[in-house]
Design a protein around this motif. Structure first.
Motif, PDB file in Angstrom:
ATOM      1  N   PRO A 167      13.721   5.568  44.810  1.00 39.08           N
ATOM      2  CA  PRO A 167      15.046   6.462  44.096  1.00 39.08           C
ATOM      3  C   PRO A 167      16.370   5.652  44.639  1.00 39.08           C
ATOM      4  CG  PRO A 167      13.748   7.730  45.702  1.00 39.08           C
ATOM      5  CD  PRO A 167      12.863   6.603  45.924  1.00 39.08           C
ATOM      6  N   VAL A 168      17.030   5.848  44.001  1.00 41.61           N
ATOM      7  CA  VAL A 168      18.582   5.275  44.479  1.00 41.61           C
ATOM      8  C   VAL A 168      19.463   6.505  44.154  1.00 41.61           C
ATOM      9  CG1 VAL A 168      20.422   3.793  43.996  1.00 41.61           C
ATOM     10  CG2 VAL A 168      18.094   2.813  43.806  1.00 41.61           C
ATOM     11  N   GLN A 169      20.342   6.839  45.082  1.00 41.65           N
ATOM     12  CA  GLN A 169      21.253   8.234  45.094  1.00 41.65           C
ATOM     13  C   GLN A 169      22.352   7.671  44.214  1.00 41.65           C
ATOM     14  OE1 GLN A 169      21.532   9.344  49.162  1.00 41.65           O
ATOM     15  NE2 GLN A 169      19.644  10.460  49.071  1.00 41.65           N
ATOM     16  N   ASN A 170      22.386   7.352  43.103  1.00 42.61           N
ATOM     17  CA  ASN A 170      23.540   7.094  42.191  1.00 42.61           C
ATOM     18  C   ASN A 170      24.389   8.082  42.031  1.00 42.61           C
ATOM     19  OD1 ASN A 170      22.699   4.309  41.267  1.00 42.61           O
ATOM     20  ND2 ASN A 170      20.879   5.038  40.179  1.00 42.61           N
ATOM     21  N   ARG A 171      24.200   9.233  41.850  1.00 48.05           N
ATOM     22  CA  ARG A 171      25.073  10.292  41.652  1.00 48.05           C
ATOM     23  C   ARG A 171      25.706  10.571  42.920  1.00 48.05           C
ATOM     24  NH1 ARG A 171      23.495  16.119  38.645  1.00 48.05           N
ATOM     25  NH2 ARG A 171      25.664  17.127  38.888  1.00 48.05           N
ATOM     26  N   GLU A 172      25.046  10.688  43.945  1.00 50.68           N
ATOM     27  CA  GLU A 172      25.577  11.025  45.230  1.00 50.68           C
ATOM     28  C   GLU A 172      26.550   9.669  45.490  1.00 50.68           C
ATOM     29  OE1 GLU A 172      21.542  12.955  45.483  1.00 50.68           O
ATOM     30  OE2 GLU A 172      22.497  10.919  44.729  1.00 50.68           O
ATOM     31  N   GLY A 207      27.906  11.831  38.660  1.00 49.63           N
ATOM     32  CA  GLY A 207      28.318  12.084  39.952  1.00 49.63           C
ATOM     33  C   GLY A 207      29.815  12.075  40.363  1.00 49.63           C
ATOM     34  N   PHE A 208      30.444  11.073  39.537  1.00 47.08           N
ATOM     35  CA  PHE A 208      31.935  10.962  39.500  1.00 47.08           C
ATOM     36  C   PHE A 208      32.641  12.221  39.080  1.00 47.08           C
ATOM     37  CE2 PHE A 208      36.067   9.210  39.037  1.00 47.08           C
ATOM     38  CZ  PHE A 208      36.072   8.224  40.032  1.00 47.08           C
ATOM     39  N   LEU A 209      32.054  12.720  37.886  1.00 47.94           N
ATOM     40  CA  LEU A 209      32.653  13.863  37.340  1.00 47.94           C
ATOM     41  C   LEU A 209      32.608  15.261  38.251  1.00 47.94           C
ATOM     42  CD1 LEU A 209      31.573  13.543  33.566  1.00 47.94           C
ATOM     43  CD2 LEU A 209      34.092  13.129  34.542  1.00 47.94           C
ATOM     44  N   ASP A 210      31.562  15.131  38.996  1.00 49.97           N
ATOM     45  CA  ASP A 210      31.328  16.378  39.827  1.00 49.97           C
ATOM     46  C   ASP A 210      32.529  16.383  40.719  1.00 49.97           C
ATOM     47  OD1 ASP A 210      28.849  17.004  39.293  1.00 49.97           O
ATOM     48  OD2 ASP A 210      27.655  15.628  40.498  1.00 49.97           O
ATOM     49  N   LEU A 301      36.973  -5.810  45.341  1.00 47.98           N
ATOM     50  CA  LEU A 301      36.877  -4.870  44.411  1.00 47.98           C
ATOM     51  C   LEU A 301      36.270  -3.570  45.298  1.00 47.98           C
ATOM     52  CD1 LEU A 301      36.470  -3.464  41.747  1.00 47.98           C
ATOM     53  CD2 LEU A 301      34.192  -4.178  41.416  1.00 47.98           C
ATOM     54  N   THR A 302      36.826  -2.556  44.954  1.00 45.25           N
ATOM     55  CA  THR A 302      36.380  -1.244  45.756  1.00 45.25           C
ATOM     56  C   THR A 302      35.253  -0.780  45.127  1.00 45.25           C
ATOM     57  OG1 THR A 302      38.752  -0.489  46.394  1.00 45.25           O
ATOM     58  CG2 THR A 302      36.720   1.296  46.322  1.00 45.25           C
ATOM     59  N   THR A 303      34.099  -0.581  45.931  1.00 48.99           N
ATOM     60  CA  THR A 303      32.705  -0.192  45.325  1.00 48.99           C
ATOM     61  C   THR A 303      31.784   0.724  46.290  1.00 48.99           C
ATOM     62  OG1 THR A 303      30.960  -1.312  44.113  1.00 48.99           O
ATOM     63  CG2 THR A 303      31.862  -2.334  46.182  1.00 48.99           C
ATOM     64  N   VAL A 304      30.698   0.946  45.349  1.00 48.81           N
ATOM     65  CA  VAL A 304      29.616   1.549  46.426  1.00 48.81           C
ATOM     66  C   VAL A 304      28.838   0.465  46.647  1.00 48.81           C
ATOM     67  CG1 VAL A 304      27.843   3.378  46.407  1.00 48.81           C
ATOM     68  CG2 VAL A 304      30.088   3.747  45.280  1.00 48.81           C
ATOM     69  N   ALA A 305      28.280   0.134  47.889  1.00 48.90           N
ATOM     70  CA  ALA A 305      27.652  -0.917  48.413  1.00 48.90           C
ATOM     71  C   ALA A 305      25.882  -0.313  48.454  1.00 48.90           C
ATOM     72  CB  ALA A 305      27.900  -1.312  49.501  1.00 48.90           C
ATOM     73  N   LEU A 306      25.124  -0.983  47.498  1.00 46.21           N
ATOM     74  CA  LEU A 306      23.896  -0.786  47.635  1.00 46.21           C
ATOM     75  C   LEU A 306      23.017  -1.707  48.270  1.00 46.21           C
ATOM     76  CD1 LEU A 306      23.040   0.817  44.219  1.00 46.21           C
ATOM     77  CD2 LEU A 306      23.211   2.019  46.446  1.00 46.21           C
ATOM     78  N   PRO A 307      22.214  -1.681  49.392  1.00 43.82           N
ATOM     79  CA  PRO A 307      21.393  -2.716  49.922  1.00 43.82           C
ATOM     80  C   PRO A 307      20.348  -3.400  48.818  1.00 43.82           C
ATOM     81  CG  PRO A 307      20.206  -0.922  50.728  1.00 43.82           C
ATOM     82  CD  PRO A 307      21.614  -0.056  49.559  1.00 43.82           C
ATOM     83  N   LEU A 308      20.808  -4.151  48.016  1.00 41.83           N
ATOM     84  CA  LEU A 308      19.930  -4.516  46.798  1.00 41.83           C
ATOM     85  C   LEU A 308      18.637  -5.463  47.045  1.00 41.83           C
ATOM     86  CD1 LEU A 308      22.979  -5.644  44.519  1.00 41.83           C
ATOM     87  CD2 LEU A 308      21.570  -3.348  44.227  1.00 41.83           C
ATOM     88  N   ALA A 309      18.814  -6.316  47.714  1.00 39.23           N
ATOM     89  CA  ALA A 309      17.820  -7.005  48.191  1.00 39.23           C
ATOM     90  C   ALA A 309      16.846  -6.364  48.813  1.00 39.23           C
ATOM     91  CB  ALA A 309      18.028  -8.461  49.067  1.00 39.23           C
ATOM     92  N   SER A 310      17.078  -5.418  49.810  1.00 41.33           N
ATOM     93  CA  SER A 310      16.196  -4.326  50.353  1.00 41.33           C
ATOM     94  C   SER A 310      15.533  -3.516  49.656  1.00 41.33           C
ATOM     95  CB  SER A 310      17.112  -3.493  51.439  1.00 41.33           C
ATOM     96  OG  SER A 310      16.214  -2.726  52.277  1.00 41.33           O
ATOM     97  N   THR A 327       3.756   7.690  47.304  1.00 39.91           N
ATOM     98  CA  THR A 327       4.388   7.672  45.630  1.00 39.91           C
ATOM     99  C   THR A 327       5.835   7.614  45.740  1.00 39.91           C
ATOM    100  OG1 THR A 327       4.414  10.157  45.423  1.00 39.91           O
ATOM    101  CG2 THR A 327       2.463   8.826  44.798  1.00 39.91           C
ATOM    102  N   LEU A 328       6.574   7.937  46.825  1.00 38.50           N
ATOM    103  CA  LEU A 328       8.018   7.857  46.848  1.00 38.50           C
ATOM    104  C   LEU A 328       8.625   7.345  48.196  1.00 38.50           C
ATOM    105  CD1 LEU A 328      10.019   9.050  44.660  1.00 38.50           C
ATOM    106  CD2 LEU A 328      10.294  11.277  46.214  1.00 38.50           C
ATOM    107  N   ALA A 329       9.287   6.260  47.991  1.00 39.43           N
ATOM    108  CA  ALA A 329      10.070   5.916  49.039  1.00 39.43           C
ATOM    109  C   ALA A 329      11.261   6.641  49.512  1.00 39.43           C
ATOM    110  CB  ALA A 329      10.614   4.516  48.923  1.00 39.43           C
ATOM    111  N   GLU A 330      11.566   6.423  50.768  1.00 39.51           N
ATOM    112  CA  GLU A 330      12.985   7.303  51.198  1.00 39.51           C
ATOM    113  C   GLU A 330      14.057   6.808  50.239  1.00 39.51           C
ATOM    114  OE1 GLU A 330      14.866   9.650  53.630  1.00 39.51           O
ATOM    115  OE2 GLU A 330      12.860   9.143  53.737  1.00 39.51           O
ATOM    116  N   PRO A 331      14.746   7.615  49.634  1.00 38.71           N
ATOM    117  CA  PRO A 331      16.159   7.372  48.972  1.00 38.71           C
ATOM    118  C   PRO A 331      16.961   6.506  49.447  1.00 38.71           C
ATOM    119  CG  PRO A 331      15.492   9.842  48.918  1.00 38.71           C
ATOM    120  CD  PRO A 331      14.742   9.288  49.984  1.00 38.71           C
ATOM    121  N   VAL A 332      17.199   5.770  48.573  1.00 38.18           N
ATOM    122  CA  VAL A 332      18.392   4.763  49.004  1.00 38.18           C
ATOM    123  C   VAL A 332      19.887   5.251  48.887  1.00 38.18           C
ATOM    124  CG1 VAL A 332      19.276   2.400  48.904  1.00 38.18           C
ATOM    125  CG2 VAL A 332      16.641   2.796  48.615  1.00 38.18           C
TER     126      VAL A 332
END
Length: 343
Positions: A167-172, A207-210, A301-310, A327-332
């Motif tokens: 899982p990726v914490q997109n909303r957060e 998440g942005f609208l929150d 660009l200002t952005t939210v960095a995700l460790p994509l290769a990881s 069944t579930l990895a630690e949320p990224v």
């Protein structure tokens, strides 16, 4: 010199074993072969220049040594960065990676998964943006069928019951970005949200609208061209104007455009330039993902960095894990990185 490829029958005769024994020794059957016979068969295969039949190996083992990766768009650096992590782990495990792009087409994704099942892969990694509704349910059912056929499946993104997920914490992440931009003085936001039925786009928009509930939300294609076309339409309509000399955009305050992916943000910046508007100086821009390209665009660009290769590496490791309960990895989590596009 004989250019005809050696056959399994010839290998068996050379080694003095039965055809079945030679097949089990070379094709990796679950039934073990006496070590002495195994050595004889391998020596004969080497002497005759025999190449193992990959399809025969798949039948013997129930799977091939391939990892099937399904992405939305291989030209998008988000997906190619994830794929690089998958390939690294596959290399370490002696596996071969095949990649198929669905172009975010639900029907194409379903057909792709049916084809993948027939290839008997060792593992299937799905990194495409999933959709809401029946189409996504169909894809989940097909993935469950692939698992029942012996392959291991892992998804990147929102979890699906019964399937392994990273899982990726997109909303957060989007909420943290909105908070950072608000603290920098931005009060007027436009969200280039992508298609409304894509889960990743919806999570980031929500998440942005929150944090910035008054932001205007505009939907468009989930691509660089989608960002360009949506931004261009906004500027052409007069709904979005550049900052005035006092730092204000019209009467609403400092304006910032948040694109739910970096590639959409890059497209939006190109649309601004084509209309004589300076990204960052006239209208601030932010994205999400931190693909390598955005560090070098002007302004950066200002952005939210995700460790994509990881993330990709973690997905394949999860799929191949022996632990049936894993069944579930630690949320990224993502990390907000403020750059010159939001001065």
């Amino acid at each position: 010199m004989n250019d005809t490829a050696a056959t399994l029958t010839q290998v068996a005769a050379h080694a003095g074993v039965s055809l079945a024994t030679a097949s089990r020794a070379l094709n990796g059957s679950a039934r073990k072969v006496n070590p002495e016979l195994q050595a004889r068969v391998l020596a004969s295969a080497a002497a005759l220049g025999y190449s193992a039949n990959v399809q025969a190996q798949a039948v013997a083992r129930g799977t091939t040594n391939t990892v099937a990766v399904v992405v939305g768009d291989i030209a998008d650096p988000y997906f190619s960065s994830i794929a690089s992590g998958i390939i690294r782990v596959a290399d370490e495990r002696g596996l071969i990676v095949t990649i198929t792009a669905t172009e975010a087409d639900a029907a194409r994704e379903g057909a792709t998964l049916v084809a993948v099942k027939g290839q008997r892969p060792r593992a299937v990694i799905v990194a495409g943006s999933r959709r809401l509704g029946a189409a996504d349910g169909d894809a989940a059912a097909e993935l469950a069928a692939i698992e029942r056929g012996g392959a291991k499946v892992a998804l990147i993104g929102a979890a699906v019951p019964g399937l392994r997920s990273v899982p990726v914490q997109n909303r957060e992440g989007a909420a943290a970005l909105a908070t950072a931009l608000t603290e920098r003085g931005y009060t007027d936001f436009v969200v280039l949200a992508g298609p409304d039925d894509l889960l990743t786009a919806r999570e980031r928009t929500t998440g942005f609208l929150d944090v910035a509930p008054g932001a205007r939300v505009v939907h468009g294609a989930f691509s660089r061209d989608g960002g360009y076309e949506t931004m261009d339409a906004l500027l052409a309509s007069g709904e979005l104007t550049a900052a005035q000399p006092n730092g204000q955009a019209g009467t609403t305050g400092r304006v910032c455009v948040f694109a739910v992916t970096d590639v959409m943000a890059v497209g939006a910046m190109a649309a601004m330039r084509d209309r004589g508007i300076a990204p960052g100086a006239d209208i601030a821009v932010a994205g999400f993902d931190d693909i390598p390209l955005v560090r070098d665009v002007t302004p950066s660009l200002t952005t939210v960095a995700l460790p994509l290769a990881s993330i990709g590496a973690r997905a394949l490791e999860l799929a191949l894990a022996d632990d049936q309960d894993a069944t579930l990895a630690e949320p990224v989590a993502g990390t907000v990185i403020v750059r010159a596009s939001t001065p």
